[in-house]
Design an enzyme around this catalytic site. Structure first.
Site, PDB file in Angstrom:
ATOM      1  N   ASP A   1      -7.335  -0.783   6.360  1.00  0.00           N
ATOM      2  CA  ASP A   1      -7.774  -1.883   7.048  1.00  0.00           C
ATOM      3  C   ASP A   1      -6.493  -2.804   7.241  1.00  0.00           C
ATOM      4  O   ASP A   1      -6.343  -3.911   6.324  1.00  0.00           O
ATOM      5  CB  ASP A   1      -8.828  -2.565   6.386  1.00  0.00           C
ATOM      6  CG  ASP A   1      -9.319  -3.765   6.928  1.00  0.00           C
ATOM      7  OD1 ASP A   1     -10.032  -4.812   6.377  1.00  0.00           O
ATOM      8  OD2 ASP A   1      -8.913  -3.837   8.221  1.00  0.00           O
TER       9      ASP A   1
ATOM     10  N   GLY B   1       1.026  -1.231  -0.020  1.00  0.00           N
ATOM     11  CA  GLY B   1       0.191   0.080   0.037  1.00  0.00           C
ATOM     12  C   GLY B   1       0.716   1.120   0.025  1.00  0.00           C
ATOM     13  O   GLY B   1       0.507   2.423  -0.627  1.00  0.00           O
TER      14      GLY B   1
HETATM   15  N1  SAM Z   1      -9.334  -5.817  10.598  1.00  0.00           N
HETATM   16  C1  SAM Z   1      -8.017  -6.210  10.709  1.00  0.00           C
HETATM   17  C2  SAM Z   1      -7.496  -5.779  11.901  1.00  0.00           C
HETATM   18  O1  SAM Z   1      -7.896  -4.702  12.258  1.00  0.00           O
HETATM   19  O2  SAM Z   1      -6.498  -6.107  12.515  1.00  0.00           O
HETATM   20  C3  SAM Z   1      -7.272  -6.392   9.660  1.00  0.00           C
HETATM   21  C4  SAM Z   1      -7.775  -7.249   8.529  1.00  0.00           C
HETATM   22  S1  SAM Z   1      -7.052  -7.211   7.084  1.00  0.00           S
HETATM   23  C5  SAM Z   1      -7.014  -9.024   6.838  1.00  0.00           C
HETATM   24  C6  SAM Z   1      -5.281  -6.872   6.974  1.00  0.00           C
HETATM   25  C7  SAM Z   1      -4.394  -7.024   5.732  1.00  0.00           C
HETATM   26  O3  SAM Z   1      -3.655  -5.948   5.616  1.00  0.00           O
HETATM   27  C8  SAM Z   1      -3.718  -8.359   5.648  1.00  0.00           C
HETATM   28  O4  SAM Z   1      -4.538  -9.018   4.522  1.00  0.00           O
HETATM   29  C9  SAM Z   1      -2.309  -7.865   5.118  1.00  0.00           C
HETATM   30  O5  SAM Z   1      -2.007  -8.775   4.193  1.00  0.00           O
HETATM   31  C10 SAM Z   1      -2.617  -6.478   4.617  1.00  0.00           C
HETATM   32  N2  SAM Z   1      -1.398  -5.825   4.719  1.00  0.00           N
HETATM   33  C11 SAM Z   1      -0.596  -5.492   5.575  1.00  0.00           C
HETATM   34  N3  SAM Z   1       0.687  -4.758   5.307  1.00  0.00           N
HETATM   35  C12 SAM Z   1       0.296  -4.462   4.169  1.00  0.00           C
HETATM   36  C13 SAM Z   1       0.929  -3.334   3.138  1.00  0.00           C
HETATM   37  N4  SAM Z   1       1.880  -2.644   3.619  1.00  0.00           N
HETATM   38  N5  SAM Z   1      -0.026  -2.957   2.110  1.00  0.00           N
HETATM   39  C14 SAM Z   1      -1.003  -3.579   1.592  1.00  0.00           C
HETATM   40  N6  SAM Z   1      -1.695  -4.693   2.453  1.00  0.00           N
HETATM   41  C15 SAM Z   1      -0.992  -4.896   3.651  1.00  0.00           C
END
Ligand code: SAM
Length: 305
Positions: free
Chosen positions: A170, A153
């Protein structure tokens, strides 16, 4: 990659999922497991998916509970409907993270939304969500308005020229791949992508157990936005009481939408919800004193720069 001890087999033959996020601080939560669906490393993190007896299907990343079928409605409704109904005419929405698809599903319930871009770093989470979390994302990935970008991201926000009415981060917590999503640089790039009246909302942890997450985010927002703060929701599987959602906008009117206007927008939207109501929306910005203190201190520190 942590969460090694997240699945425990007891001498009585039962299996328990143990959340290890707060273990270093002396707190762990356990759920009895009826079925282990997945437990392995992806290129970015350790993914565990289990069916639990008490809170349904549960997804964990690196020992931290991400989403459960039992209470996902709280987090996803409050992260989607508060900014979207506050804005009232959002067409272009960006989700950073959100790999389970639950937030996307709520966003796409808004008829005003014409385009939803989701930027997820880990394709394995999406693949898994498609097959094992269909009851959560309910076809959101196949909606013609939905665009998936597999990328960090941070890189997307720094490079895209697209503009959005609402941006929802998120993410996982500020460890591992999620760490960059709590930086001043990333929040600044998100602000650059916002249209006039735009709103940025971010996952900022549980203030009682993770005050630093909220303080650092609000400190950044105070430097970037006219209106910086947070709103709250109680997600049972995010242990520790209130969950905070960071709020940043240059239009103070977004936070001050009158109740009757919210009620009219909610009625017109046709949304059926289990947590969100217009009154809960307004009340969510009323902060208990200990959280208000974290926010006000962070804003003062942020504005001192
Ligand atoms: N609602 C949850 C929470 O509050 O802990 C988060 C759920 S969602 C599954 C989190 C997502 O962020 C994961 O699928 C993870 O792979 C993604 N993620 C983590 N770091 C990221 C980054 N740098 N760029 C994009 N996505 C990322």
């Amino acid at each position: 990659m942590s969460g090694k001890e997240s699945l425990i087999r007891r001498p009585d033959g039962t299996i328990w999922y143990r959340e290890t996020l707060h273990e270093k601080d002396g707190l762990a939560t356990e759920y009895r497991v009826s079925q282990v669906l997945f437990d392995s490393a992806t290129p970015h993190q350790r993914l565990i998916v289990v069916d639990t007896d008490r809170i349904g299907r549960l997804v964990a990343l690196d020992g931290a509970t991400q989403v459960t079928m039992g209470d996902e409605f709280v987090y996803h409704e409050m992260m989607a409907h508060v900014p979207l109904l506050a804005n009232g005419a959002a067409e272009d929405v960006l989700i950073i993270g959100g790999g389970d698809g639950g937030l996307a599903e709520e966003v796409l319930k808004h008829q005003s939304v014409k385009r939803l871009v989701m930027v997820e770093i880990d394709a394995s989470v999406i693949d898994f969500a498609r097959t094992h979390l269909a009851a959560l994302n309910r076809g959101a990935f196949d909606d013609p308005r939905f665009e998936l970008v597999i990328s960090d991201g941070k890189d997307y926000a720094a490079s895209t020229s697209a503009a959005f009415d609402v941006i929802l981060v998120d993410s996982t917590d500020p460890v591992g791949p999620g760490e960059v999503l709590f930086t001043r640089q990333f929040h600044g790039d998100c602000r650059r992508l916002l249209k006039p009246r735009g709103i940025l909302v971010t996952q900022t942890g549980v203030p009682f157990l993770q005050p630093a997450e909220l303080a650092s985010t609000v400190g950044n927002f105070a430097q970037l936005f006219a209106d910086a703060g947070c709103y709250l929701a109680v997600v049972p599987s995010y242990v520790g009481g209130f969950m905070a959602l960071g709020w940043g906008s240059d239009d103070r009117a977004n936070r001050a939408v009158a109740l009757d206007v919210l009620e009219a927008r909610f009625a017109a939207s046709g949304l059926a919800t289990r947590y969100y109501t217009p009154a809960v929306h307004q009340a969510a910005f009323a902060l208990p004193a200990f959280i208000e203190e974290i926010v006000e201190q962070a804003k003062r520190a942020g504005r001192r720069g």
